[in-house]
Design a protein around this motif. Structure first.
Motif, PDB file in Angstrom:
ATOM      1  N   ASP A 117     -17.880   7.545 -12.787  1.00  0.00           N
ATOM      2  CA  ASP A 117     -18.469   6.944 -13.983  1.00  0.00           C
ATOM      3  C   ASP A 117     -18.213   5.446 -13.936  1.00  0.00           C
ATOM      4  O   ASP A 117     -17.084   5.003 -14.121  1.00  0.00           O
ATOM      5  N   TYR A 118     -19.260   4.661 -13.680  1.00  0.00           N
ATOM      6  CA  TYR A 118     -19.084   3.217 -13.514  1.00  0.00           C
ATOM      7  C   TYR A 118     -19.238   2.456 -14.828  1.00  0.00           C
ATOM      8  O   TYR A 118     -19.290   1.229 -14.827  1.00  0.00           O
ATOM      9  N   ASN A 119     -19.325   3.192 -15.924  1.00  0.00           N
ATOM     10  CA  ASN A 119     -19.313   2.562 -17.249  1.00  0.00           C
ATOM     11  C   ASN A 119     -18.023   2.866 -17.998  1.00  0.00           C
ATOM     12  O   ASN A 119     -17.919   2.635 -19.189  1.00  0.00           O
ATOM     13  N   ALA A 143      -8.217  -0.293   0.726  1.00  0.00           N
ATOM     14  CA  ALA A 143      -9.579  -0.832   0.632  1.00  0.00           C
ATOM     15  C   ALA A 143      -9.597  -2.106  -0.195  1.00  0.00           C
ATOM     16  O   ALA A 143     -10.277  -3.081   0.163  1.00  0.00           O
ATOM     17  N   LEU A 144      -8.872  -2.125  -1.301  1.00  0.00           N
ATOM     18  CA  LEU A 144      -8.797  -3.332  -2.130  1.00  0.00           C
ATOM     19  C   LEU A 144      -8.251  -4.515  -1.347  1.00  0.00           C
ATOM     20  O   LEU A 144      -8.771  -5.627  -1.401  1.00  0.00           O
ATOM     21  N   GLN A 145      -7.177  -4.287  -0.600  1.00  0.00           N
ATOM     22  CA  GLN A 145      -6.535  -5.380   0.118  1.00  0.00           C
ATOM     23  C   GLN A 145      -7.381  -5.872   1.284  1.00  0.00           C
ATOM     24  O   GLN A 145      -7.475  -7.071   1.539  1.00  0.00           O
ATOM     25  N   ARG A 146      -8.017  -4.939   1.992  1.00  0.00           N
ATOM     26  CA  ARG A 146      -8.718  -5.315   3.218  1.00  0.00           C
ATOM     27  C   ARG A 146     -10.022  -6.060   2.947  1.00  0.00           C
ATOM     28  O   ARG A 146     -10.460  -6.867   3.763  1.00  0.00           O
ATOM     29  N   PHE A 198     -16.776  -3.178  -8.275  1.00  0.00           N
ATOM     30  CA  PHE A 198     -16.218  -2.966  -6.936  1.00  0.00           C
ATOM     31  C   PHE A 198     -16.306  -1.490  -6.566  1.00  0.00           C
ATOM     32  O   PHE A 198     -16.756  -1.138  -5.466  1.00  0.00           O
ATOM     33  N   GLU A 199     -15.882  -0.607  -7.473  1.00  0.00           N
ATOM     34  CA  GLU A 199     -15.907   0.828  -7.175  1.00  0.00           C
ATOM     35  C   GLU A 199     -17.326   1.319  -6.886  1.00  0.00           C
ATOM     36  O   GLU A 199     -17.548   2.077  -5.947  1.00  0.00           O
ATOM     37  N   LYS A 200     -18.266   0.878  -7.717  1.00  0.00           N
ATOM     38  CA  LYS A 200     -19.656   1.319  -7.526  1.00  0.00           C
ATOM     39  C   LYS A 200     -20.171   0.877  -6.158  1.00  0.00           C
ATOM     40  O   LYS A 200     -20.777   1.675  -5.423  1.00  0.00           O
ATOM     41  N   ASN A 201     -19.950  -0.373  -5.817  1.00  0.00           N
ATOM     42  CA  ASN A 201     -20.432  -0.877  -4.537  1.00  0.00           C
ATOM     43  C   ASN A 201     -19.799  -0.136  -3.373  1.00  0.00           C
ATOM     44  O   ASN A 201     -20.458   0.151  -2.364  1.00  0.00           O
ATOM     45  N   ILE A 226     -20.898  -5.603  -1.229  1.00  0.00           N
ATOM     46  CA  ILE A 226     -19.607  -5.636  -1.903  1.00  0.00           C
ATOM     47  C   ILE A 226     -19.111  -7.083  -1.903  1.00  0.00           C
ATOM     48  O   ILE A 226     -18.763  -7.615  -0.853  1.00  0.00           O
ATOM     49  N   PRO A 227     -19.080  -7.743  -3.052  1.00  0.00           N
ATOM     50  CA  PRO A 227     -18.630  -9.136  -3.106  1.00  0.00           C
ATOM     51  C   PRO A 227     -17.113  -9.227  -3.030  1.00  0.00           C
ATOM     52  O   PRO A 227     -16.410  -8.218  -3.212  1.00  0.00           O
TER      53      PRO A 227
END
Length: 470
Positions: free
Chosen positions: A166-168, A36-39, A228-231, A50-51
């Protein structure tokens, strides 16, 4: 909004082609997040908010170190995120825990501004303050990060199940197996350009600097990764990347709300809470307002979603964040009000009314802290909710007031008051909201106590809490 196929420029990302992993298959999960990160790294997915993450464009990001150094990256980029290697990535849905360990080569560069004041500057460079405004660069080779955090699944209004982390979170530990290289221009002490000397010092002492101050920078960098994870997780239903049915793992507290809203739990003496019956509710503000709701109800609890639940066992405190899409409070009322509170002319000094009223609140978010104690009864541990709940609330939509017979049958005056309330609903909530929400929290405390007084913790908390009982 999640769609099954997304097209952006030259990147075609069918969500149905994402690898699907079992909830216990950590190797598959690790490859999934790497893929997912690479694509999406260079282009992002605008349709999912997702920016791009490589490079990440950053502006006006500031870091303050011990009130001595203030650095602002006015305009810059972070490169290397999409090529991070995950040595570990686990979403343990059953235990409600996630963990990640990854290694990255990261470069941060751009236009910076810095002010640094320290006695050490004088000892090293002959002045007490460095001021810089120019171009800078930091290159970190083989940065290792480890994260451990709570995870749960929940259902959105679209009917789909999503995973939330947990996004914090911040890195529990970090290390640099390679090295850190600094570069910067336009660094001055007074009128003297000391850029070269400062850069040499930074590069010669990077280990000490990162050990002493590094976590401040790592925490700032982690914010962008969390974004990124949250989005991703908030936008992509779990069915696109998890092969198991997650229905059995839906958040216990969300399932509890849904079950009690629909049918209650008569075996432990809890009636259904949608509608939630209200009787003889009285609210008073000094001698200015007296309101009694003789009988009524609250409708819409089933629209409420548990957005997060964090349990701090050490401090015996649980933090709940809940969002309700639509609530209606209605019933037979009686009210006496000093009219000057409403700033309406021509309705006399006092307002008296008795009839039927309704308050409609769209999109309300509340955060509630539940202090508790743990007690053991018959070899089971129970969580006992205390009475002093603290809370905050925010109406993200609007509030609407409806009432008949507000001013002893004077239709025009009643309509004028209702119009005023609806035109100034934010002011009304700011002025009177707390007393009403205080009363609501009393009901929340009574309701939660009824449930947790009867249900042992072993049914909703994995850990054995016996050791925490005093």
């Amino acid at each position: 909004m999640a769609t099954d196929k997304l097209l952006h420029h030259d990147v075609f990302l069918p969500l149905d082609t994402l690898s699907k992993c079992g909830i216990k298959d950590s190797n598959c999960q690790r490859n999934l997040i790497k893929s997912a990160l690479q694509r999406i790294g260079k282009t992002g997915i605008p349709e999912l908010n997702i920016p791009p993450i490589d490079p990440i464009q950053i502006q006006d990001v500031s870091v303050v170190i011990l009130n001595l150094v203030n650095i602002t990256l006015i305009d810059g980029v972070v490169k290397g995120i999409k090529d991070c290697e995950f040595t570990k990535f686990e979403l343990d849905i059953e235990k409600g825990r996630g963990s990640q360990e990854l290694q990255c080569d990261v470069t941060i560069k751009g236009h910076y501004h810095v002010v640094a004041t320290s006695p050490e500057i004088g000892a090293l460079l002959g002045g007490s303050e460095i001021v810089g405004d120019g171009n800078g660069k930091v290159k970190i080779d083989k940065l290792q990060l480890a994260f451990y955090y709570p995870v749960h699944v929940f259902k959105k209004d679209d009917g789909e199940i999503y995973i939330e982390c947990d996004y914090n979170k911040t890195a529990e530990k970090f290390d640099i197996l390679g090295k850190v290289t600094f570069d910067a221009d336009n660094l001055y002490i007074g009128k003297e350009d000391v850029s070269k000397s400062v850069v040499i010092y930074l590069n010669d002492n990077w280990k000490f600097l990162m050990k002493t101050f590094g976590k401040v920078f790592i925490d700032k960098a982690t914010e962008f990764y969390n974004r990124f994870e949250k989005n991703f997780f908030d936008s992509v239903p779990a069915k696109h990347y998890i092969s198991d049915d997650l229905s059995p793992y839906l958040n216990f507290y969300q399932s509890l709300v849904e079950t009690l809203a629909e049918k209650g739990a008569t075996d432990i003496g809890v009636e259904k809470i949608d509608p939630m019956e209200l009787k003889d509710v009285h609210v008073s503000i000094l001698d200015l307002l007296n309101l009694t709701l003789a009988e009524g109800n609250v409708v819409g609890v089933q629209t409420c979603t548990i957005k997060s639940f964090k349990n701090d066992l050490e401090n015996r405190n649980a933090k709940l964040k809940v969002f309700c899409k639509h609530l209606e409070i209605q019933g037979n009322y009686q009210v006496d009000l000093i009219s000057s509170l409403l700033n309406i002319q021509g309705i006399g000094d006092k307002v008296h009314g008795a009839g039927h009223a309704k308050v409609i609140i769209d999109k309300i978010e509340a955060r509630i802290d539940f202090p508790y104690v743990l007690e053991k009864q018959d070899n089971d541990v129970y969580l006992k909710i205390q009475k002093d709940l603290t809370y905050s609330f925010k109406v993200l939509g609007k509030a609407t007031f409806v009432a008949d017979n507000l001013i002893d049958g004077d239709t025009k005056a009643s309509n004028d008051v209702i119009q005023y309330l609806n035109d100034h609903w934010k002011l009304i909530l700011d002025t009177f909201g707390k007393v009403f929400f205080d009363k609501t929290i009393e009901y929340v405390q009574l309701f939660t106590s009824k449930v947790f007084d009867k249900v042992p913790t072993k049914y909703y908390i994995i850990e054995d809490l016996s050791a925490y009982v005093k």
